[in-house]
Write an enzyme that holds these catalytic residues in place. Structure first.
Site, mmCIF file in Angstrom:
data_model
loop_
_atom_site.group_PDB
_atom_site.id
_atom_site.type_symbol
_atom_site.label_atom_id
_atom_site.label_comp_id
_atom_site.label_asym_id
_atom_site.label_seq_id
_atom_site.Cartn_x
_atom_site.Cartn_y
_atom_site.Cartn_z
ATOM 1 N N GLU A 1 1.504 3.134 65.892
ATOM 2 C CA GLU A 1 2.819 3.433 65.334
ATOM 3 C C GLU A 1 2.775 3.611 63.812
ATOM 4 O O GLU A 1 3.519 4.419 63.255
ATOM 5 C CB GLU A 1 3.816 2.341 65.716
ATOM 6 C CG GLU A 1 4.253 2.378 67.165
ATOM 7 C CD GLU A 1 3.183 1.866 68.123
ATOM 8 O OE1 GLU A 1 3.238 2.205 69.317
ATOM 9 O OE2 GLU A 1 2.280 1.120 67.668
ATOM 10 N N HIS B 1 10.023 -4.532 76.086
ATOM 11 C CA HIS B 1 10.524 -3.189 76.366
ATOM 12 C C HIS B 1 12.053 -3.151 76.454
ATOM 13 O O HIS B 1 12.603 -2.214 77.033
ATOM 14 C CB HIS B 1 9.945 -2.670 77.690
ATOM 15 C CG HIS B 1 8.458 -2.570 77.713
ATOM 16 N ND1 HIS B 1 7.650 -3.664 77.931
ATOM 17 C CD2 HIS B 1 7.636 -1.516 77.540
ATOM 18 C CE1 HIS B 1 6.383 -3.282 77.905
ATOM 19 N NE2 HIS B 1 6.344 -1.982 77.664
#
Length: 322
Positions: free
Chosen positions: A57, A126
């Site tokens: 990321e 998540h």
């Protein structure tokens, strides 16, 4: 169309309109993303404009910043909002500061798209709602649509603007939120809330994935007690529509604020503060808040954690009976 179709179509239209727009992230290419939000785009625009990245990321965001400064219009996907941590420094120290730091000589017109929130039994890695981290950073725009219409209009504004935008997409609404979307080119301006339902007794304010629950709560209060609830969807968090919120609360005298994020340092705490600071004399009850719990996001208790219609109705009843 549904919300995810609106996202896919908007990206395609913006790539068609502007050759500077590029799209990249983990699995966004041939696979079309973990939620298929980018399905077919690599085939249509080629691997130089739609491409997969390593599982990094920090690299994704860093590359987006560099591309934006050099004149491209990158759309970077972070596979889940929970994964943005490794790119956090690039976002808050680089993307958010470039325009100010350079005295306007450089801008970073990039969009970071990311699925956010719970309701899909994704567990604690998540399902989080980390928007408050980014609303605390001057230089970033932060938005979260709840309808296909808004997803398209806000994403267009994000791609065409000159500032970095964190574009949260409530994943539990990807295929659940459906609605009419105009065929013509339109934008939804940042900082303009939407009044989903007019009312006179109480202002119910939220954004993102909780909006269907606000509608259910408003229906229940109207059916059981004849309560007239005004439902407001913020849509945009930075900037947020203070004028529309304050005028609504001045009219109703009561406000209940709803979001999925944990209660401590929740963005809605800022909204509550501005309400009591600006229209205190109009309040007939303390500002209520319904939020996630201050725990890691649970797996088994997914539905318990989320602000459902029952918790929202209970908070509204407390405000009405104060």
């Amino acid at each position: 169309m549904n919300l995810i179709q609106a996202v896919t179509e908007t990206i395609a239209e913006e790539m068609e309109r502007d050759s500077r727009v590029v799209l990249f992230g983990e699995d966004v290419g041939a696979r079309g993303g973990v939620f298929m939000a980018t399905a077919g785009l690599q085939e249509r625009f080629g691997p130089r404009r739609v491409f997969d990245t390593p599982l990094s990321e920090a690299s994704i965001v860093g590359a987006a910043v560099g591309m934006a400064v050099r004149g491209l219009r990158p759309i970077a996907e972070i596979q889940f909002a929970d994964y943005m941590g490794p790119g956090f420094d690039q976002i808050i120290s680089q993307a958010a500061k470039i325009r100010y730091r350079s005295g306007g000589q450089f801008t970073a017109p990039l969009v970071i798209r990311t699925p956010s929130g719970g309701g899909v039994k994704g567990g604690h890695h998540h399902s989080q709602s980390p928007e408050s981290y980014y609303t605390h950073t001057p230089g970033l725009k932060v938005v979260m649509p709840s309808t296909p219409y808004d997803a398209k209009g806000l994403l267009r504004s994000a791609v065409r603007g000159e500032d970095p935008v964190i574009f949260f997409e409530p994943k539990r609404l990807y295929r659940a939120a459906k609605g009419e979307v105009p065929a013509h080119d339109y934008v939804v301006k940042f900082g303009e809330a939407a009044v989903r339902r007019a009312g006179t007794d109480l202002s119910l304010i939220g954004y993102g994935g909780v909006m269907p629950d606000l509608e259910k709560a408003a229906d229940a209060l109207a059916a059981e007690g004849g309560v007239s609830v005004e439902v407001i969807d913020l849509r945009s968090l930075v900037p947020w529509d203070k004028g529309r919120v304050l005028s609504s609360v001045e009219k109703t005298g009561r406000a209940v604020l709803v979001s999925e994020a944990p209660r401590i340092s929740n963005f809605m705490g800022e909204v509550a503060y501005v309400i009591q600071e600006q229209v205190f004399d109009s309040l007939l009850a303390p500002v209520g808040q319904v939020a996630g719990f201050d725990t890691p996001y649970p797996y088994v208790q997914d539905k318990v954690y989320l602000p459902g219609a029952n918790r929202i109705v209970a908070a509204c009843v407390r405000a009405l009976n104060y």
